[in-house]
Design a protein around this motif. Structure first.
Motif, mmCIF file in Angstrom:
data_model
loop_
_atom_site.group_PDB
_atom_site.id
_atom_site.type_symbol
_atom_site.label_atom_id
_atom_site.label_comp_id
_atom_site.label_asym_id
_atom_site.label_seq_id
_atom_site.Cartn_x
_atom_site.Cartn_y
_atom_site.Cartn_z
ATOM 1 N N VAL B 47 0.924 -1.250 0.100
ATOM 2 C CA VAL B 47 0.069 0.010 0.038
ATOM 3 C C VAL B 47 0.826 1.343 -0.034
ATOM 4 O O VAL B 47 0.654 2.209 -0.849
ATOM 5 C CB VAL B 47 -0.849 0.004 1.166
ATOM 6 C CG1 VAL B 47 -1.631 1.301 1.339
ATOM 7 C CG2 VAL B 47 -1.855 -1.056 1.316
ATOM 8 N N ILE B 48 1.975 1.297 0.742
ATOM 9 C CA ILE B 48 2.688 2.357 0.902
ATOM 10 C C ILE B 48 3.368 2.814 -0.543
ATOM 11 O O ILE B 48 3.293 4.036 -0.632
ATOM 12 C CB ILE B 48 4.024 2.277 2.069
ATOM 13 C CG1 ILE B 48 4.116 3.449 2.728
ATOM 14 C CG2 ILE B 48 5.166 1.710 1.279
ATOM 15 C CD1 ILE B 48 4.808 3.306 3.922
ATOM 16 N N THR B 49 3.771 1.929 -1.226
ATOM 17 C CA THR B 49 4.275 2.153 -2.530
ATOM 18 C C THR B 49 3.525 2.777 -3.399
ATOM 19 O O THR B 49 3.535 3.803 -4.016
ATOM 20 C CB THR B 49 4.866 0.867 -3.218
ATOM 21 O OG1 THR B 49 5.750 0.256 -2.149
ATOM 22 C CG2 THR B 49 5.905 0.982 -4.064
ATOM 23 N N ILE B 50 2.224 2.098 -3.727
ATOM 24 C CA ILE B 50 1.149 2.712 -4.436
ATOM 25 C C ILE B 50 0.494 3.851 -4.100
ATOM 26 O O ILE B 50 0.478 5.017 -4.917
ATOM 27 C CB ILE B 50 -0.010 1.675 -4.555
ATOM 28 C CG1 ILE B 50 0.328 0.266 -5.092
ATOM 29 C CG2 ILE B 50 -1.195 2.137 -5.641
ATOM 30 C CD1 ILE B 50 -0.582 -0.747 -5.093
ATOM 31 N N ALA B 51 0.385 4.228 -2.862
ATOM 32 C CA ALA B 51 0.021 5.372 -2.356
ATOM 33 C C ALA B 51 0.872 6.425 -2.434
ATOM 34 O O ALA B 51 0.371 7.682 -2.788
ATOM 35 C CB ALA B 51 -0.473 5.165 -0.657
ATOM 36 N N THR B 52 2.153 6.162 -2.380
ATOM 37 C CA THR B 52 3.156 7.440 -2.539
ATOM 38 C C THR B 52 2.995 7.778 -3.983
ATOM 39 O O THR B 52 3.320 8.933 -4.368
ATOM 40 C CB THR B 52 4.429 6.928 -2.159
ATOM 41 O OG1 THR B 52 4.562 6.241 -0.792
ATOM 42 C CG2 THR B 52 5.290 7.977 -1.911
ATOM 43 N N ILE B 53 3.077 6.492 -4.739
ATOM 44 C CA ILE B 53 3.170 7.189 -6.372
ATOM 45 C C ILE B 53 1.751 7.805 -6.877
ATOM 46 O O ILE B 53 2.153 9.006 -7.044
ATOM 47 C CB ILE B 53 2.729 5.941 -6.946
ATOM 48 C CG1 ILE B 53 4.293 5.221 -6.889
ATOM 49 C CG2 ILE B 53 2.984 6.194 -8.555
ATOM 50 C CD1 ILE B 53 4.493 3.809 -7.594
ATOM 51 N N VAL B 54 0.735 7.563 -6.265
ATOM 52 C CA VAL B 54 -0.392 8.149 -6.524
ATOM 53 C C VAL B 54 -0.764 9.511 -5.727
ATOM 54 O O VAL B 54 -1.064 10.470 -6.669
ATOM 55 C CB VAL B 54 -1.745 7.350 -6.192
ATOM 56 C CG1 VAL B 54 -3.170 8.033 -6.191
ATOM 57 C CG2 VAL B 54 -1.884 6.146 -6.823
#
Lengths: 195, 190
Positions: B47-54
């Motif tokens: 989640v942290i990876t996707i959330a940071t990109i978005v």
């Protein structure tokens, strides 16, 4: 429940930090001094009171299915207000607390009170509940901050108690936060049991 | 080199849990077994990876061009909440086995301040997109490291006889303090 017990329950019996163990991140991250802890606590109190009032006002309008996202948006709005006003009026404190001001939005206490209390009670008692819980949290943060400041630098509220060569610096640093909170919770448990 | 410094700094020196105090709730909450802490770490990494990109894209391509950068907190928390829901739904359809492993932890993640914290930190530090992704992954690895070590200690702690008042949260915090003390040894590496 009378309004007085509604107000005072946040201090000892249902203290958000010591008993409910909510809001650990700001409690550990911002309590390098008593003043910082108190500032963080009061910022959270403002958000708690305003969010509780607004949520109890709109509780009958919001459909049950979308209530959590709606609550989060209301809370986030007040957090933005606090963030911007602190940056404007108290820039020094704002710089000290830094990241933890926007993070009030994910503090479990605020959403917890909104869901557990404000969404079921009248505006007046929700405001009192928010104020009591917020001040209880502020009290806990100030106490933790004071303990760390005294042990770590020999001062409390910037008043020197003993020279800092006798102080244990580790209490101002990260590990000291865990130690101080751990022992405070254990002492609080003991006091709560005696009552 | 720059990326290696970001990684070492985020995993060891400025460990998200033990030095920056973000994500303490899951750190104390799901650390009673090594197995669950591995599951939680996986979910956080994801989640942290996707959330940071978005959130990075939203900040730079929506909020800043519109001149409403101050809406950061409101926009981010909504995006993260929606994202977690979406990931849950997609995972359920696309990879039931991964959903089995991470499913229970996903709803808990919305209120994990590490996610929002990292999303805000990459903006404060003026990272570019690639740096942000590296920072997010390294932070999640740091979280996983702290959580799994802590869970291992707590498993053996169950067998120890403790004074009544120290049981539960107090001893967990003291152990976390000792762990933080150990991690302080990394200070000065970068």
């Amino acid at each position: 429940m009378s309004q007085l017990t509604n107000f005072t329950k946040g201090f000892v019996k249902e203290n958000p930090l010591f008993v409910l163990l909510l809001g650990m991140c700001p409690a550990l991250g911002t309590t390098t001094s008593a003043l910082n802890g108190l500032g963080m606590g009061l910022a959270t109190t403002f958000v708690l009171v305003m969010a509780n009032i607004s949520i109890s006002m709109v509780k009958n309008v919001i459909p049950a299915k979308v209530r959590i996202p709606s609550f989060i948006v209301i809370i986030a709005s007040f957090v933005t207000i606090v963030d911007l006003s602190m940056a404007g009026f108290l820039p020094a404190l704002h710089a000290q607390l830094g990241l933890f001001i926007p993070l009030i939005v994910v503090n479990c206490i605020v959403l917890g009170r909104a869901e557990a209390f404000a969404s079921k009670n009248t505006i007046g008692s929700s405001a009192i509940d928010g104020l009591g819980m917020g001040l209880g949290f502020s009290f806990a943060l100030a106490l933790l901050g004071a303990v760390r400041e005294v042990l770590g630098s020999g001062k409390v509220f910037n008043i020197t108690l003993f020279p800092d060569k006798y102080a244990m610096l580790v209490f101002v640093l990260a590990p000291g936060a865990f130690f101080a909170l751990g022992y405070l919770i254990s002492i609080m448990n003991r006091i709560a049991k005696k009552n | 080199m720059e990326y290696i410094i970001i990684i070492i700094s985020a995993v060891f020196v400025n460990n998200i849990v033990l030095a920056k105090f973000l994500g303490i709730c899951p750190f104390l909450g799901v650390s009673s077994k090594v197995e669950t802490s591995v599951g939680m770490s996986g979910a956080v990494l994801f989640v942290i990876t996707i959330a940071t990109i978005v959130t990075y894209l939203i900040m730079h391509y929506v909020l800043i061009p519109l001149g409403i950068g101050y809406m950061q907190t409101v926009a981010y928390i909504l995006v993260i909440a929606a994202l977690v829901q979406m990931v849950e739904i997609i995972l359920k359809k696309a990879s039931p086995s991964l959903y089995q492993a991470l499913g229970v932890f996903l709803p808990l993640i919305t209120t994990n301040c590490a996610i929002l914290g990292v999303a805000i930190l990459v903006i404060q530090n003026d990272f570019n997109l690639l740096q942000s992704v590296v920072f997010a992954i390294a932070t999640a690895i740091g979280f996983a490291l702290a959580l799994i070590i802590f869970a291992g200690i707590r498993e053996s702690l169950d067998l120890v006889e403790l004074p009544k008042g120290m049981k539960g949260a107090p001893i967990a915090l003291v152990v976390a303090g000792i762990l933080a003390l150990a991690f302080m040894g990394f200070t000065g590496i970068v």
